[in-house]
Scaffold this active site. Structure first.
Site, PDB file in Angstrom:
ATOM      1  N   GLU B 342       0.868  -1.199   0.000  1.00  0.00           N
ATOM      2  CA  GLU B 342       0.000   0.000   0.000  1.00  0.00           C
ATOM      3  C   GLU B 342       0.898   1.239   0.000  1.00  0.00           C
ATOM      4  O   GLU B 342       0.757   2.141   0.821  1.00  0.00           O
ATOM      5  CB  GLU B 342      -0.902  -0.029   1.242  1.00  0.00           C
ATOM      6  CG  GLU B 342      -1.648  -1.354   1.354  1.00  0.00           C
ATOM      7  CD  GLU B 342      -2.445  -1.551   2.638  1.00  0.00           C
ATOM      8  OE1 GLU B 342      -2.274  -0.747   3.563  1.00  0.00           O
ATOM      9  OE2 GLU B 342      -3.238  -2.492   2.700  1.00  0.00           O
ATOM     10  N   CYS B 438     -10.106   0.162   8.243  1.00  0.00           N
ATOM     11  CA  CYS B 438      -9.552   1.442   8.667  1.00  0.00           C
ATOM     12  C   CYS B 438     -10.246   2.622   8.002  1.00  0.00           C
ATOM     13  O   CYS B 438     -10.393   3.677   8.611  1.00  0.00           O
ATOM     14  CB  CYS B 438      -8.058   1.483   8.383  1.00  0.00           C
ATOM     15  SG  CYS B 438      -7.627   1.154   6.690  1.00  0.00           S
TER      16      CYS B 438
END
Lengths: 673, 673
Positions: B342, B438
């Site tokens: 990521e 998240c």
């Protein structure tokens, strides 16, 4: 053909899995079979490669197999064989299919010995064959991994352990070495192993209903069948193909037998398609999964279809061919759009910078195309065969024969290969050798056997599929016929074919007019023939009584601008440059950084030049534009920017010749304006 | 500022890690600090989102935290807390940082309660705070994973186990809940935990020289410092930042202490950059690694720099800002070019279809921008803050507030997301909730606190960073001043700002003229001012004695064609459409399949329309061309193809509003002709 096999079986008492049977070997002349010994490749484009393989690649690969190449990952192959033979102590190392590297090298050596007899090389081969024979167990079994490491686990994990794959490469090497030298030792080893394998698999209740995780033995068994005429090999190959993908799936059964409770976990993220077991092969309509496995399977299917005349299998092959080559193939004749699983993906998904396009997959595509040509001599097959050969297959090695590409991208930004992990499989310089070294020996064995791909025969018809400076000696209607091509193809448009027959003999010479060629001329003894009237499936069929005759073929080779199907998202607004069968690319070393800023005007004039510094390939130059933006001032995004176009001379080099100079950017698809 | 902290420390006897000390809490008015209670957001673009979060997202997320959302992956957060509190039996489930989802929800609830008091929601929050307090150990430690699963392994793997990260979110929630409700229970819990953490880390030989694997506590501790004035929190934050990346690397030390022999194996393929420990932070010049971690770190650095005035840290923040936003940011205000890790990659590597561009990373980019604005009120920070907010942050959720994007691509071909694994992280429809959830609560906590980002104050200067229909109540020179914006921004070009001061008061109103705006006008009480003479770092600085005054601001919003820097390979020959701060995209539902075939003429006229079916957003229509090719006949490649251009009406929708109708293709960068 299956009937012929059965008859021979009956005549020679069938085959039991005994060593003695392997000695029963009769060469029956397959009427359509052109052996490598009939073809010589002379001066020209390919002779360079053949000499390179003999002089550089084969010796280099032998050093690599013996772990003597500095800076290259060790192969450990010879060590594995010596350990398994009890000659040295040690542990198996390398991939589970490491044996196959030696077999592929031996296969290449065999073919090379036909063109270039070499007593020392033959002695090396004989010695390594002795070593292989020494590893063979008394029951015929032969695999260094299982002999050394897991002797109790033979045939327990066909899906992952490559036993049948390695057996296939052993068989191919054995047949090749026998054809090249007449020596039977390795062929006997192969037959004994095949005879060991045959009773293990089959429909009977006490046999395993298995097939290889990585296809290869299917096509190898057909070669063994052809050289031995032992139909059990044909039948075993057919069994592997017929059984594949049938429910319940064998790979799930064997996993269950190994104690795996949740058999659905065995497939990995790419699932059944990876192994081409998602459906029985006759129901498969799209080319799926690991690209090399796919084309090896399809080649085996085509082999069996040709030998048995099984129309349902022929139909399956044609469907898969169509999908593969009309929806999932790169303009460079490569396949495999995805690095994960080295896999095919879906129709028109052809990313240029994250693709896999393995060299081996293009080698396999040539195998498949060649077999389809035997079933149906249609230009669509030879066109693809040529596209793969002249572009991705030879892109797989450097011009000096010492370094190799595994992955063949169509667009490279070196920094991205190093820093963006979705491109980390893409290298921008060829590598000396690989831990998993399938590609280099695969190139070697294909190119050393190129003679088999140039011509074919069908009753009283001789086909010229590829234009290669070469000579075929063939007996037609009891007359010795010489067919000799003289050409500087693929750089030159002209091919001369001289036919020399001892007796005046009637046959059809079918010469391929490539699909890329919009303007072809053929003269027979200086008289131009009306091509339209003799064309059939892309071949000009010239039937006459031949004696001493000469053909001149002109295949017009303007520089072409290739567009991809509008469904190919990645090539939108771009063109690829092709001349003859050669696809071109831009390289940073010629054109500077930021190749993305180069735009090709729609009506540019191309200039063709020979490049002495790049092995005398033809390069193409033209006036193009480089986009210029004023005052970027380090900004990332700007609105309403004025773009100006600066004239720039650009230089295209053949795709296969890229990455032989200073490393840098490369792109095949160039923007058009 | 550090001096102030030290003085306060001395006044209040310093802080020991005892429970009692957490009770010492004094609110000192931070002169530059605008609290959320001072700002109300009225009718307009953002009020929709705030209501949506209150009415839909907060209740929905509460259901999700309690595993009551059908078809969504269970969160297990509340269960983990109940197990850790001894209320129920069971095993820990979810990610090691699962606790943080509850804390982020609580933070959003806190901010939402300021705008929308809600007794029932506050009772729910109080109850869950009781549960959190019950989980806190007697020594102050609080983490359900370690309490339930590995009580002996606390602080032994900071790199991977997110203890400090979760502590950071607890602290943020606690500060927010205290600010919103005045209730101290959670703040006491947070202080006790912070007081437990503080003596664990530090330069002294008996302390761990550690810092978090996932940054977050750094910025949280500054919030805790601001609300408590306890300088140990500032010092601890500073310690974490100063220590990061110093040799020997703490993560290697702790791995060695855990018995890992080859400590180089701990880094994974992305290495030290992933964790931003490749260099001490002041030596870092490029934005590297996991994008969310990076911007959380930079936000913490900026916080500490602002509080301490540390110029070397300010310089580091500015260098990292420049690299991040001028070399590595998408036009949609997203960051993270690579799904693996990521992560950020390298300069100008901005692929549109394989990128990560996590919603959370854009939330973090807003945090970073907001902090940089406090250090240096320069338009470059507010421009990026606005770009991230209006595009990627709100693209992260559906217009109905129930579904969420984690990854925010700029180009989508749905079939590729399903079948090409390099795009398998890219979804083409928003998902209900995630196992690793998240993003949704991060959107909620940012947008509910949007009031903090609109205005700031510096001595006798009030800044207007964002144009939002809203009102600020601030005391300037002892006078109550109301600053009220009325606007339909971002759709409308006009903003009215009414200033109402109890006493005539001199101060500077600094209003941002956005970087995208080429033509702005500002009138004060109907008199146009000469902007050039008052501009400073992108802000029009209007100094006067204010009483009852009115500003009219016109920000011209023509449709802009945005080009990317010529080094961005992926956007070559393409433009993005932007109007005001809103970046647009094409969707299949409006424009049919094969968006790649759409070409935008260089001089097209854009028509702006309100779309009632799409939440009243402005859509943009224009005449474009669709490339047409004749007679493709299922071929994959063709030479010398004639392309014709068919006129077609195309429709752009705001990027944030994509994927709210029939799923299909999407693209931001459109080819230009």
């Amino acid at each position: 053909m299956i009937k012929l096999g059965n008859i021979l079986d009956r005549v020679f008492g069938g085959c039991k899995s005994t060593f003695a049977n392997c000695m029963v070997m009769i060469m029956v002349k397959n009427k359509n079979f052109i052996s490598l010994k009939q073809v010589s490749i002379n001066n020209g484009f390919w002779s360079y490669y053949l000499k390179l393989i003999k002089d550089v690649m084969i010796p280099y690969q032998w050093e690599a197999l013996n772990d003597r190449v500095p800076d290259a990952e060790p192969s450990h192959v010879i060590k594995n064989f010596k350990i398994a033979a009890g000659e040295i102590q040690g542990e198996f190392a390398g991939m589970v299919f490491q044996d196959s590297d030696l077999y592929k090298w031996l296969e290449a050596v065999s073919y090379s010995l036909i063109a270039y007899p070499d007593a020392e090389l033959e002695r090396t081969a004989d010695e390594v064959i002795d070593l292989i024979a020494k590893v063979q167990q008394s029951d015929g079994y032969l695999n260094t991994y299982f002999t050394i490491k897991e002797p109790d686990k033979k045939w327990s994990n066909l899906k992952d352990c490559h036993e049948l794959y390695c057996a296939g490469h052993l068989i191919e090497a054995a047949v090749a070495y026998y054809e090249a030298t007449g020596k039977k030792k390795l062929l006997d080893v192969a037959c004994r192993f095949a005879d060991h394998i045959d009773p293990v698999f089959g429909p009977e209740s006490h046999k395993k209903k298995g097939y290889p995780g990585h296809e290869e033995i299917e096509l190898a068994l057909i070669k063994l069948y052809k050289v031995t005429n032992n139909s059990r090999y044909l039948n075993l190959s057919k069994y592997f193909i017929d059984e594949r993908g049938k429910k319940p799936l064998y790979f799930e059964i064997e996993a269950y037998n190994r104690g795996i409770k949740n058999i659905h976990n065995i497939w990995g993220e790419l699932g059944k398609k990876y192994f081409q077991v998602h459906l029985p092969v006759r129901e498969q309509t799209t080319a799926e999964g690991h690209a090399v496995r796919a084309v090896y399977l399809y080649s085996g299917m085509a082999d069996v279809a040709l030998e048995t005349g099984d129309q349902s299998l022929i139909d399956a092959c044609k469907r898969l061919w169509d999908n593969l080559t009309k929806k999932r193939m790169y303009v460079t004749g490569s396949i495999g759009s995805m690095s994960i699983g080295e896999s095919l993906t879906f129709d028109y998904d052809l990313p240029n910078d994250t693709n896999y396009s393995e060299t081996c997959a293009s080698v396999g595509l040539v195998f498949f195309a060649h077999r389809m040509l035997q079933i149906d001599p249609d230009r669509q097959y030879s066109d693809v065969m040529e596209r793969a050969l002249y572009n991705t297959v030879i892109s797989g090695m450097s011009l000096d024969g010492k370094k190799f590409f595994y992955v063949n991208p169509l667009e490279v930004w070196p920094e991205a290969c190093e820093k963006n992990k979705v491109k980390s499989h893409v290298k921008y310089t060829r590598q000396p050798w690989f831990g998993c070294a399938c590609c280099p020996p695969n190139i070697a064995r294909l190119l050393t056997s190129l003679g088999k791909y140039i011509y074919s025969k069908k009753a009283k018809e001789v086909f010229v599929h590829l234009y290669v400076d070469s000579e075929l000696k063939e007996k037609i209607s009891e007359s010795e016929v010489n067919i000799k091509q003289s050409t500087q193809y693929p750089w030159d448009e002209k091919i001369i074919i001289d036919i020399d027959s001892k007796k005046e003999t009637e046959f059809t010479l079918s010469i391929r007019i490539p699909g890329w060629c919009k303007e072809a001329k053929v003269k027979v003894n200086n008289n131009e023939i009306d091509l339209d009237s003799v064309m059939e499936k892309g071949y000009a069929k010239i039937n006459r009584r031949w004696k001493h005759d000469s053909l001149e073929i002109y295949l017009s080779m303007p520089v072409m601008r290739i567009k991809a199907n509008p469904n190919v998202r990645e090539d939108e607004g771009k063109v690829a440059i092709q001349r003859g069968p050669i696809v071109y690319c831009l390289e940073e070393v010629d054109n500077g950084k930021n190749l993305n800023n180069i735009v090709l005007p729609r009506n540019c004039e191309f200039e063709i030049k020979k490049d002495k510094d790049l092995n005398d390939v033809c390069v193409i130059e033209t006036d193009a534009f480089r986009e210029k933006y004023e005052d970027w001032n380090d900004e990332l995004y700007k609105s309403d920017v004025k773009v100006s176009y600066e004239k720039t001379r650009v230089r295209f080099v053949p795709y296969f010749a890229w990455a032989n100079r200073t490393p840098g950017e490369m792109e095949v698809w160039v923007r058009e304006k």
